[in-house]
Design a protein around this motif. Structure first.
Motif, PDB file in Angstrom:
ATOM      1  N   MET A   1     -16.364 -45.225 -55.997  1.00 35.80           N
ATOM      2  CA  MET A   1     -15.021 -45.301 -55.418  1.00 35.80           C
ATOM      3  C   MET A   1     -13.998 -45.800 -56.435  1.00 35.80           C
ATOM      4  O   MET A   1     -12.833 -45.398 -56.407  1.00 35.80           O
ATOM      5  N   THR A   2     -14.437 -46.664 -57.356  1.00 33.49           N
ATOM      6  CA  THR A   2     -13.512 -47.109 -58.414  1.00 33.49           C
ATOM      7  C   THR A   2     -13.142 -45.918 -59.299  1.00 33.49           C
ATOM      8  O   THR A   2     -11.969 -45.730 -59.661  1.00 33.49           O
ATOM      9  N   PHE A   3     -14.147 -45.092 -59.634  1.00 33.94           N
ATOM     10  CA  PHE A   3     -13.869 -43.871 -60.410  1.00 33.94           C
ATOM     11  C   PHE A   3     -12.884 -42.974 -59.647  1.00 33.94           C
ATOM     12  O   PHE A   3     -11.938 -42.452 -60.223  1.00 33.94           O
ATOM     13  N   LEU A   4     -13.155 -42.826 -58.327  1.00 32.97           N
ATOM     14  CA  LEU A   4     -12.313 -41.907 -57.553  1.00 32.97           C
ATOM     15  C   LEU A   4     -10.868 -42.413 -57.469  1.00 32.97           C
ATOM     16  O   LEU A   4      -9.915 -41.643 -57.651  1.00 32.97           O
ATOM     17  N   LYS A   5     -10.710 -43.697 -57.237  1.00 29.81           N
ATOM     18  CA  LYS A   5      -9.363 -44.261 -57.139  1.00 29.81           C
ATOM     19  C   LYS A   5      -8.624 -44.088 -58.470  1.00 29.81           C
ATOM     20  O   LYS A   5      -7.443 -43.731 -58.523  1.00 29.81           O
ATOM     21  N   THR A   6      -9.360 -44.333 -59.554  1.00 28.01           N
ATOM     22  CA  THR A   6      -8.764 -44.184 -60.888  1.00 28.01           C
ATOM     23  C   THR A   6      -8.367 -42.727 -61.120  1.00 28.01           C
ATOM     24  O   THR A   6      -7.259 -42.435 -61.603  1.00 28.01           O
ATOM     25  N   ALA A   7      -9.276 -41.810 -60.770  1.00 25.92           N
ATOM     26  CA  ALA A   7      -9.004 -40.377 -60.967  1.00 25.92           C
ATOM     27  C   ALA A   7      -7.745 -39.966 -60.209  1.00 25.92           C
ATOM     28  O   ALA A   7      -6.879 -39.263 -60.743  1.00 25.92           O
ATOM     29  N   ILE A   8      -7.643 -40.436 -58.961  1.00 24.72           N
ATOM     30  CA  ILE A   8      -6.491 -40.063 -58.133  1.00 24.72           C
ATOM     31  C   ILE A   8      -5.197 -40.626 -58.727  1.00 24.72           C
ATOM     32  O   ILE A   8      -4.152 -39.993 -58.700  1.00 24.72           O
ATOM     33  N   SER A   9      -5.303 -41.806 -59.329  1.00 29.36           N
ATOM     34  CA  SER A   9      -4.091 -42.382 -59.934  1.00 29.36           C
ATOM     35  C   SER A   9      -3.676 -41.607 -61.188  1.00 29.36           C
ATOM     36  O   SER A   9      -2.509 -41.552 -61.537  1.00 29.36           O
ATOM     37  N   MET A  10      -4.645 -40.973 -61.865  1.00 26.45           N
ATOM     38  CA  MET A  10      -4.350 -40.306 -63.137  1.00 26.45           C
ATOM     39  C   MET A  10      -3.884 -38.862 -62.972  1.00 26.45           C
ATOM     40  O   MET A  10      -3.245 -38.302 -63.869  1.00 26.45           O
ATOM     41  N   ALA A  11      -4.231 -38.229 -61.827  1.00 23.99           N
ATOM     42  CA  ALA A  11      -3.994 -36.786 -61.681  1.00 23.99           C
ATOM     43  C   ALA A  11      -2.664 -36.474 -61.001  1.00 23.99           C
ATOM     44  O   ALA A  11      -2.234 -37.185 -60.109  1.00 23.99           O
ATOM     45  N   LYS A  12      -2.054 -35.370 -61.450  1.00 26.03           N
ATOM     46  CA  LYS A  12      -0.825 -34.907 -60.800  1.00 26.03           C
ATOM     47  C   LYS A  12      -1.133 -33.897 -59.693  1.00 26.03           C
ATOM     48  O   LYS A  12      -0.444 -33.837 -58.695  1.00 26.03           O
ATOM     49  N   THR A  13      -2.169 -33.053 -59.913  1.00 33.12           N
ATOM     50  CA  THR A  13      -2.413 -31.952 -58.980  1.00 33.12           C
ATOM     51  C   THR A  13      -3.694 -32.116 -58.168  1.00 33.12           C
ATOM     52  O   THR A  13      -3.662 -32.040 -56.937  1.00 33.12           O
ATOM     53  N   ALA A  14      -4.812 -32.303 -58.876  1.00 33.52           N
ATOM     54  CA  ALA A  14      -6.078 -32.336 -58.117  1.00 33.52           C
ATOM     55  C   ALA A  14      -7.162 -33.092 -58.862  1.00 33.52           C
ATOM     56  O   ALA A  14      -7.159 -33.186 -60.091  1.00 33.52           O
ATOM     57  N   VAL A  15      -8.094 -33.625 -58.074  1.00 43.75           N
ATOM     58  CA  VAL A  15      -9.300 -34.271 -58.600  1.00 43.75           C
ATOM     59  C   VAL A  15     -10.499 -33.505 -58.031  1.00 43.75           C
ATOM     60  O   VAL A  15     -10.536 -33.206 -56.829  1.00 43.75           O
ATOM     61  N   TYR A  16     -11.453 -33.196 -58.894  1.00 46.38           N
ATOM     62  CA  TYR A  16     -12.695 -32.536 -58.471  1.00 46.38           C
ATOM     63  C   TYR A  16     -13.843 -33.468 -58.803  1.00 46.38           C
ATOM     64  O   TYR A  16     -13.971 -33.913 -59.943  1.00 46.38           O
ATOM     65  N   SER A  17     -14.684 -33.754 -57.801  1.00 41.90           N
ATOM     66  CA  SER A  17     -15.705 -34.768 -58.026  1.00 41.90           C
ATOM     67  C   SER A  17     -16.968 -34.478 -57.225  1.00 41.90           C
ATOM     68  O   SER A  17     -16.928 -33.770 -56.215  1.00 41.90           O
ATOM     69  N   LEU A  18     -18.087 -35.036 -57.679  1.00 40.46           N
ATOM     70  CA  LEU A  18     -19.346 -34.933 -56.946  1.00 40.46           C
ATOM     71  C   LEU A  18     -19.650 -36.279 -56.296  1.00 40.46           C
ATOM     72  O   LEU A  18     -19.515 -37.329 -56.949  1.00 40.46           O
TER      73      LEU A  18
END
Ligand SMILES: C[S@@+](CC[C@H](N)C(=O)[O-])C[C@H]1O[C@@H](n2cnc3c(N)ncnc32)[C@H](O)[C@@H]1O
Length: 208
Positions: free
Chosen positions: A137-154
């Motif tokens: 979840m820390t990775f996901l929160k970080t990813a969402i903060s960094m992206a403008k359009t979309a995050v793709y994750s497993l």
């Protein structure tokens, strides 16, 4: 590029020599990486010409695939020096100009100035099963903060409800694109079977 071509190209990527249990160094198979990237590129047009980040990039299979599919630039972020060295060796082999890697702890990135700096974030994060609960979840929160359009994750399918709640809290739309059987090779001594299948969701988080 056809899916089969992408997959066979990703089979040339070197992986961890001695995977580290505590860092959950399970590489994404060329088949799964190929399917993920092919979908991100062909269905959503989120790679070609885009600034892409790959969090927990390991030896770089996702980054290299994104670069091969003509990302403007793909930047991998990885904490482990040995993995970063293999990543760099792979980049040399592939002779790709549009790829870079940063050695750092992804859990510390959110506080740095990467907010909305990337178009797309791709990742196969640690699942948080090795005395590191919550790191997914820390990775996901970080990813969402960094992206403008979309995050793709497993993510492990068993965590889907929890992730949906978090996505709602963060006001982010989440779509499960595919349910995968992720084949964990018996890389580690405590695995008695040759490989262990776990159910994993391939998820798109859209920020627009
Ligand atoms: C499941 S592996 C995926 C590796 C690679 N992305 C792939 O698809 O093959 C997770 C990766 O996250 C890295 N990692 C674990 N904790 C990390 C952290 N705090 N910061 C950055 N990378 C981390 C591991 O070293 C490992 O390379």
């Amino acid at each position: 590029m056809k899916l089969k071509e992408l997959e066979s190209c990703l089979q040339q990527v070197d992986v961890f020599e001695e995977p580290k249990l505590l860092l959950e160094q399970y590489p994404t198979s060329p088949h799964i990486a190929g399917c993920m990237l092919y979908t991100i590129h062909n269905t959503f047009d989120d790679i070609k010409g885009k600034l892409v980040a790959d969090l927990g990039c390991g030896c770089g299979v996702l980054s290299i695939g994104a670069a091969v599919l003509d990302a403007g630039l793909c930047v991998g972020f990885e904490v482990d020096e040995d993995a970063v060295d293999i990543f760099k060796g792979n980049v040399e082999e592939f002779e790709l100009p549009n790829i870079d890697v940063v050695q750092c702890d992804v859990c510390c990135l959110e506080t740095m100035s990467f907010a909305k700096k990337f178009d797309t974030v791709i990742m196969n994060p640690p699942f948080g099963t090795k005395h590191n609960q919550g790191i997914d979840m820390t990775f996901l929160k970080t990813a969402i903060s960094m992206a403008k359009t979309a995050v793709y994750s497993l993510h492990k399918t068993s965590t889907r409800e929890h992730i949906q709640k978090k996505a709602d809290d963060w006001n982010v739309k989440m779509e499960v694109i595919a349910e995968l059987r992720y084949d964990l090779p018996a890389t580690y001594k405590f695995h008695k079977k040759k490989s262990v299948d776990i159910q994993v969701d391939f998820i798109r988080f859209s920020l627009k």
